[in-house]
Scaffold this motif. Structure first.
Motif, PDB file in Angstrom:
ATOM      1  N   GLY A 115      43.585  53.442  39.098  1.00  0.00           N
ATOM      2  CA  GLY A 115      42.631  52.349  39.034  1.00  0.00           C
ATOM      3  C   GLY A 115      41.318  52.757  39.658  1.00  0.00           C
ATOM      4  N   CYS A 117      38.406  52.931  42.393  1.00  0.00           N
ATOM      5  CA  CYS A 117      38.408  52.966  43.855  1.00  0.00           C
ATOM      6  C   CYS A 117      38.181  51.577  44.448  1.00  0.00           C
ATOM      7  N   THR A 119      39.026  48.775  43.573  1.00  0.00           N
ATOM      8  CA  THR A 119      40.129  47.821  43.436  1.00  0.00           C
ATOM      9  C   THR A 119      41.370  48.277  44.210  1.00  0.00           C
ATOM     10  N   CYS A 120      41.214  49.280  45.046  1.00  0.00           N
ATOM     11  CA  CYS A 120      42.335  49.885  45.775  1.00  0.00           C
ATOM     12  C   CYS A 120      42.466  49.290  47.176  1.00  0.00           C
ATOM     13  N   TYR A 123      40.298  50.965  49.847  1.00  0.00           N
ATOM     14  CA  TYR A 123      38.836  50.887  49.727  1.00  0.00           C
ATOM     15  C   TYR A 123      38.253  49.958  50.781  1.00  0.00           C
ATOM     16  N   CYS A 132      36.784  55.470  51.637  1.00  0.00           N
ATOM     17  CA  CYS A 132      38.217  55.581  51.361  1.00  0.00           C
ATOM     18  C   CYS A 132      38.943  55.771  52.679  1.00  0.00           C
ATOM     19  N   ASN A 144      32.876  54.547  43.631  1.00  0.00           N
ATOM     20  CA  ASN A 144      33.744  53.373  43.736  1.00  0.00           C
ATOM     21  C   ASN A 144      34.077  52.775  42.376  1.00  0.00           C
ATOM     22  N   CYS A 148      40.841  56.744  40.400  1.00  0.00           N
ATOM     23  CA  CYS A 148      41.361  57.528  41.524  1.00  0.00           C
ATOM     24  C   CYS A 148      42.873  57.689  41.405  1.00  0.00           C
ATOM     25  N   HIS A 151      45.040  55.701  43.962  1.00  0.00           N
ATOM     26  CA  HIS A 151      44.915  54.245  43.879  1.00  0.00           C
ATOM     27  C   HIS A 151      46.228  53.538  44.192  1.00  0.00           C
ATOM     28  N   LYS A 152      46.114  52.513  44.991  1.00  0.00           N
ATOM     29  CA  LYS A 152      47.251  51.638  45.301  1.00  0.00           C
ATOM     30  C   LYS A 152      46.782  50.201  45.063  1.00  0.00           C
ATOM     31  N   GLU A 153      47.554  49.482  44.275  1.00  0.00           N
ATOM     32  CA  GLU A 153      47.213  48.092  43.954  1.00  0.00           C
ATOM     33  C   GLU A 153      47.134  47.264  45.230  1.00  0.00           C
TER      34      GLU A 153
END
Length: 159
Positions: A115, A117, A119-120, A123, A132, A144, A148, A151-153
């Motif tokens: 996703g 950056c 929306t991580c 971030y 980050c 951004n 990435c 990325h982690k939701e």
């Protein structure tokens, strides 16, 4: 250019500088590293990407789109043109359905979330271009809005 090459090139144009290794591109597309390495080498021979070896680990390679590669992605794309010809409500409906389908497929296959950056969960928007927290790096302008691999939701908060 075949569809696999175009897809890889489009990904590289949209990916941040930490997400351009052959293994990361392969993971994004759900293909093997060997297959993706060959695709990326063809793109390099055609002048659409440049291959860069890490200074700290000579075995580590990443690919960066060249101006020719960026121009190729910016050129007309029949699928994008068809999508853009839809009414806005149809575009939104299709995008939401595709995003939901992809999330279900990723979950079913235990896949990695990719996703933007911004929306991580790692971030932090406090710095001008963002920061980050996972990699402890300030982001460059525009990073951004890039894909990435780390990325982690962000966990959904029930209201």
């Amino acid at each position: 250019m075949n569809p696999a090459q175009r897809g890889a090139l489009e990904y590289l144009v949209q990916a941040n500088m930490y997400s351009r290794a052959p293994s990361q591109v392969a993971e994004y597309f759900g293909t093997t590293r060997g297959t993706m390495s060959q695709t990326l080498k063809v793109l390099a021979r055609k002048g659409y990407v440049s291959e860069e070896t890490s200074r700290s680990d000579k075995r580590s390679i990443s690919y960066t789109p060249t101006e020719a590669g960026r121009a190729m992605v910016a050129a007309s794309n029949p699928i994008a043109m068809a999508f853009e010809s839809l009414e806005l409500s149809q575009q939104t409906e299709l995008e939401n359905a595709l995003r939901h389908g992809l999330q279900l497929a990723l979950k079913a296959n235990g896949g990695q979330s990719f996703g933007l950056c911004k929306t991580c969960k790692h971030y932090d928007p406090q710095e001008v271009n963002g920061f980050c927290k996972l990699l402890s790096v300030s982001l460059s302008k525009g990073e951004n809005n890039k894909i990435c691999v780390e990325h982690k939701e962000v966990a959904n908060v029930a209201s």
